[in-house]
Design a protein around this motif. Sequence first.
Motif: not given
Length: 246
Positions: A31-37
């Motif tokens: 979830w956080q990777a999708a948000a960041a990238f």
Amino acid sequence: MWLLAYGPAILGVLCYRRWEFWRWVVAMFAWQAAAAFLFASHGTPDHPEGDGLIIRAIIRATNNGPEVAAVGVVFLVAFYVGVVILVNAMRRAASAPRLDDGETGNASNGRKGLELVGLTLLLLAMIYLSPREAPPTLQLKSEEGAVLDEITATLNADLPKKLDDVTTLVGVSRSGTTLIYDYKVNQPRPTAEAFADDFRAVLAPEVCKAQKHTLASGFSYRYRYVFSGNPQPLDFLVDRAECAPL
């Protein structure tokens, strides 16, 4: 932001060594990777590399219009709702009856230590790969600013200047280390995507070649066009990052 996943992962290594808990930790990382990238917004008009892929595409498509802010608000609400859901799921998994407590006790301290080291390295890698804030703007020395002001004044003395049957250069200005060229085009306004594609294919390589020394020094050039029947300009920034692939 990555601590939202790193903290539960530490608890998973030390206390909750079972898939029912870890699947939500993995989901939080994803979830956080999708948000960041995809949705990071650390860039600026002059340095868009700090933006996520979706935000960068929206900025280009709307010419950094109000739709960008609307998407940002929707994303923040959705992101934190997702965080609450995932944290609640981890809490339920942690408080569920422990049918495999023996696995936690069987893990040696050495193994837990290695797993913590691996998690820390993963965290550092994700931080390194995440979009970063735009670099600080190049600070002009007073004499450099005076030179740029003199250049713009000299160019403006001969303007407006008709370049072809439909294009007129109407003004030149600067913002910090960016020279801005304003054009008026007597033809219908294209889409932002078509404009960017055409400029990148035809004009950007010429600017990159002609101004390679000033671009290498940190200066940039913004080309801004106003088309017939639409006062909202379309612009394209040529900087060191834009010219790097060429």
